[in-house]
Scaffold this active site. Structure first.
Site, PDB file in Angstrom:
ATOM      1  N   HIS A 205       4.763  -6.981  -7.256  1.00 61.74           N
ATOM      2  CA  HIS A 205       4.320  -7.461  -5.943  1.00 61.74           C
ATOM      3  C   HIS A 205       3.041  -6.809  -5.437  1.00 61.74           C
ATOM      4  O   HIS A 205       2.528  -7.172  -4.391  1.00 61.74           O
ATOM      5  CB  HIS A 205       5.417  -7.225  -4.899  1.00 61.74           C
ATOM      6  CG  HIS A 205       5.550  -5.782  -4.490  1.00 61.74           C
ATOM      7  ND1 HIS A 205       6.225  -4.853  -5.232  1.00 61.74           N
ATOM      8  CD2 HIS A 205       5.063  -5.103  -3.413  1.00 61.74           C
ATOM      9  CE1 HIS A 205       6.171  -3.674  -4.630  1.00 61.74           C
ATOM     10  NE2 HIS A 205       5.460  -3.792  -3.535  1.00 61.74           N
TER      11      HIS A 205
HETATM   12  C1  UD1 Z   1       3.925  -4.021   1.791  1.00 63.74           C
HETATM   13  C2  UD1 Z   1       3.251  -2.669   1.593  1.00 63.74           C
HETATM   14  C3  UD1 Z   1       3.488  -2.182   0.171  1.00 63.74           C
HETATM   15  C4  UD1 Z   1       4.965  -2.161  -0.146  1.00 63.74           C
HETATM   16  C5  UD1 Z   1       5.597  -3.505   0.160  1.00 63.74           C
HETATM   17  C6  UD1 Z   1       7.091  -3.397  -0.009  1.00 63.74           C
HETATM   18  C7  UD1 Z   1       1.150  -2.278   2.834  1.00 63.74           C
HETATM   19  C8  UD1 Z   1      -0.314  -2.204   2.734  1.00 63.74           C
HETATM   20  N1  UD1 Z   1       1.796  -2.771   1.764  1.00 63.74           N
HETATM   21  O1  UD1 Z   1       3.310  -4.936   0.901  1.00 63.74           O
HETATM   22  O2  UD1 Z   1       2.986  -0.866   0.055  1.00 63.74           O
HETATM   23  O3  UD1 Z   1       5.119  -1.864  -1.502  1.00 63.74           O
HETATM   24  O4  UD1 Z   1       5.307  -3.886   1.505  1.00 63.74           O
HETATM   25  O5  UD1 Z   1       7.674  -4.598  -0.317  1.00 63.74           O
HETATM   26  O6  UD1 Z   1       1.704  -1.909   3.837  1.00 63.74           O
HETATM   27  N2  UD1 Z   1       5.792 -11.928   3.392  1.00 63.74           N
HETATM   28  C9  UD1 Z   1       6.821 -12.783   3.708  1.00 63.74           C
HETATM   29  N3  UD1 Z   1       7.909 -12.287   4.372  1.00 63.74           N
HETATM   30  C10 UD1 Z   1       8.002 -10.991   4.734  1.00 63.74           C
HETATM   31  C11 UD1 Z   1       6.952 -10.132   4.423  1.00 63.74           C
HETATM   32  C12 UD1 Z   1       5.865 -10.605   3.740  1.00 63.74           C
HETATM   33  O7  UD1 Z   1       6.777 -13.975   3.391  1.00 63.74           O
HETATM   34  O8  UD1 Z   1       9.017 -10.617   5.332  1.00 63.74           O
HETATM   35  C13 UD1 Z   1       4.637 -12.421   2.608  1.00 63.74           C
HETATM   36  C14 UD1 Z   1       3.499 -12.979   3.465  1.00 63.74           C
HETATM   37  O9  UD1 Z   1       2.933 -14.037   2.752  1.00 63.74           O
HETATM   38  C15 UD1 Z   1       2.519 -11.837   3.505  1.00 63.74           C
HETATM   39  C16 UD1 Z   1       2.718 -11.160   2.157  1.00 63.74           C
HETATM   40  O10 UD1 Z   1       4.095 -11.345   1.859  1.00 63.74           O
HETATM   41  O11 UD1 Z   1       1.207 -12.263   3.712  1.00 63.74           O
HETATM   42  C17 UD1 Z   1       2.353  -9.692   2.143  1.00 63.74           C
HETATM   43  O12 UD1 Z   1       3.081  -8.959   3.139  1.00 63.74           O
HETATM   44  P1  UD1 Z   1       2.539  -7.522   3.648  1.00 63.74           P
HETATM   45  O13 UD1 Z   1       3.534  -6.891   4.536  1.00 63.74           O
HETATM   46  O14 UD1 Z   1       1.158  -7.652   4.151  1.00 63.74           O
HETATM   47  O15 UD1 Z   1       2.410  -6.686   2.327  1.00 63.74           O
HETATM   48  P2  UD1 Z   1       3.437  -6.491   1.121  1.00 63.74           P
HETATM   49  O16 UD1 Z   1       2.835  -7.108  -0.088  1.00 63.74           O
HETATM   50  O17 UD1 Z   1       4.793  -6.889   1.538  1.00 63.74           O
HETATM   51  N1  UDP Z   2      14.761  -3.993  -3.797  1.00 58.61           N
HETATM   52  C1  UDP Z   2      15.799  -4.799  -3.312  1.00 58.61           C
HETATM   53  N2  UDP Z   2      15.826  -6.120  -3.665  1.00 58.61           N
HETATM   54  C2  UDP Z   2      14.881  -6.659  -4.495  1.00 58.61           C
HETATM   55  C3  UDP Z   2      13.841  -5.843  -4.983  1.00 58.61           C
HETATM   56  C4  UDP Z   2      13.817  -4.504  -4.610  1.00 58.61           C
HETATM   57  O1  UDP Z   2      16.676  -4.321  -2.581  1.00 58.61           O
HETATM   58  O2  UDP Z   2      14.979  -7.862  -4.793  1.00 58.61           O
HETATM   59  C5  UDP Z   2      14.708  -2.579  -3.384  1.00 58.61           C
HETATM   60  C6  UDP Z   2      14.679  -1.593  -4.520  1.00 58.61           C
HETATM   61  O3  UDP Z   2      15.986  -1.243  -4.899  1.00 58.61           O
HETATM   62  C7  UDP Z   2      13.908  -0.422  -3.930  1.00 58.61           C
HETATM   63  C8  UDP Z   2      12.980  -1.063  -2.924  1.00 58.61           C
HETATM   64  O4  UDP Z   2      13.483  -2.384  -2.703  1.00 58.61           O
HETATM   65  O5  UDP Z   2      14.773   0.466  -3.242  1.00 58.61           O
HETATM   66  C9  UDP Z   2      11.586  -1.117  -3.452  1.00 58.61           C
HETATM   67  O6  UDP Z   2      10.790  -1.848  -2.581  1.00 58.61           O
HETATM   68  P1  UDP Z   2       9.425  -2.526  -3.018  1.00 58.61           P
HETATM   69  O7  UDP Z   2       9.357  -2.630  -4.482  1.00 58.61           O
HETATM   70  O8  UDP Z   2       9.296  -3.766  -2.199  1.00 58.61           O
HETATM   71  O9  UDP Z   2       8.341  -1.514  -2.436  1.00 58.61           O
HETATM   72  P2  UDP Z   2       7.675  -0.164  -3.007  1.00 58.61           P
HETATM   73  O10 UDP Z   2       8.753   0.783  -3.362  1.00 58.61           O
HETATM   74  O11 UDP Z   2       6.801  -0.539  -4.154  1.00 58.61           O
HETATM   75  O12 UDP Z   2       6.856   0.288  -1.860  1.00 58.61           O
END
Ligand code: UD1
Ligand code: UDP
Length: 358
Positions: A205
């Protein structure tokens, strides 16, 4: 002592859950401030329900946007809440935009900042998370480093030793606390018709991977090669950012099984029974290490070098050949390494330290 616990995304909710439970156990005056960075049910409320966390007292509903707009709106919203609530300390976890906004808002109001998971560095400024980590650590008053290595990193950057506390990572607490639920209540292997040890799990992601058409296509190709070479399924619970990119770039991922993001017990069960996991997630690199499952990291670096040192994880980069090669290597590794991230009492230690110091 009054604590503001700031969260915004899936990993923060999971990794703060042991800290929240500890506050409840000790009857500490605390409230949860949710920025609403994540808002889809399977990225947000499902974790509050399953981890049995109290509702957030405030939800700013910020949602998705550019980095500047998202962080700016959070800064305004967090400042307003903190001014009204006057907590003694704001606790933040990890490296998201929520964390950066929380750190800036609290420190400018003269409210102490506690950073859970301090001192991680990828030394890769292409990652927005790296910028958030560095800035947050440097305006924090209490830095809860998961390992001795992260403590040394902070000392190397000039942060005074007396601000740093090595507590272990709260993800160990979360895994231990939830494995019990996994074993008793979920059966996702059965639901997906999978046998333990006979499938691969993938999560991808990161902005620098999925927002780049060529890189993301290469990663999907690698996952398809894994299916072909090992004759086993690759299950990919896909983050909404990545799902959107698959559609935008019209990437053909037919051989990979894309499923919706899973709840925590479901994901833990899939993770703990996988033959190996391919990921660019930070938390998943840690969890696989804790669960004794081999991991291949689809990035050029990691801020979790402890996983490489104990041998649970290989850094593969993003080219299909290197990814496939790394999978061949990692599945031969003996799965008996020691977990470097602590004893599962990080939440207890963090709150204990705050009770003594704040
Ligand atoms: C964010 C964090 C990343 C973390 C991740 C965990 C930052 C810069 N990035 O990335 O470090 O690893 O969360 O999962 O803070 N979206 C949805 N529903 C949601 C949330 C997001 O549809 O509930 C989609 C939207 O299209 C959005 C995109 O995901 O534009 C990105 O969401 P965003 O919160 O900006 O960053 P993540 O990629 O989730
Ligand atoms: N996770 C979850 N469901 C999923 C994928 C991940 O519960 O379908 C959990 C996973 O066990 C871990 C956390 O989400 O604890 C990791 O989050 P993510 O990869 O979104 O973010 P990052 O750790 O890279 O910031």
């Amino acid at each position: 002592m009054k604590i503001a616990i700031v969260v915004g995304t899936r990993p923060e909710i999971i990794k703060m859950s042991p800290v929240i439970r500890e506050c409840e156990k000790r009857n500490i005056d605390f409230f949860i401030l949710h920025t609403g960075q994540h808002y889809s049910r399977n990225m947000d409320s499902i974790f509050f329900e399953q981890l049995e966390l109290p509702d957030a007292k405030y939800n700013l509903d910020i949602g998705s946007s550019t980095h500047g707009e998202q962080t700016g709106k959070m800064l305004i919203g967090i400042e307003e809440v903190l001014e009204g609530e006057c907590p003694d300390i704001a606790l933040l976890q990890g490296d998201t935009n929520t964390v950066l906004a929380g750190a800036v808002a609290a420190s400018k109001l003269g409210i102490k900042v506690g950073h859970v998971e301090a001192g991680l560095r990828s030394y890769d400024r292409r990652m927005p998370e790296e910028i958030n980590r560095v800035l947050t650590d440097h305006c924090s008053d209490y830095l809860f480093a998961p390992t001795e290595k992260s403590r040394e990193t902070l000392i190397g950057e000039g942060i005074p030793d007396e601000k740093i506390f090595v507590t272990g990572n709260t993800i160990v607490d979360a895994v231990f606390q939830n494995l019990e639920i996994v074993n008793n209540r979920v059966d996702i292997l059965n639901d997906l018709h999978l046998n333990a040890g006979e499938y691969f799990l993938a999560t991808v992601h990161r902005q620098e991977n999925v927002d780049d058409n060529k890189i993301f296509e290469g990663i999907i190709k690698a996952l398809e090669c894994v299916v072909e070479e090992f004759g086993q399924r690759v299950i990919y619970p896909i983050h909404p950012r990545a799902r959107k990119r698959i559609e935008d770039f019209d990437i053909d991922a037919n051989k990979v099984e894309l499923i919706d993001p899973l709840d925590y017990p479901g994901f833990l069960q899939l993770e703990s029974n996988a033959r190996a996991v391919l990921t660019d997630s930070g938390g998943v690199q840690e969890e696989t290490c804790i669960l004794n499952v081999p991991c291949v990291t689809l990035r050029d670096n990691t801020e979790r070098p402890e996983t490489i040192e104990v041998g649970s994880n290989i850094i593969a980069g993003t080219s299909p050949e290197k990814i496939l090669d790394s999978v061949r290597q990692i599945i031969k590794v003996e799965q008996n390494w020691a977990n470097p991230f602590g004893d599962g009492r990080a939440g207890e230690k963090i709150i204990g330290i705050l009770e003594r110091h704040v």
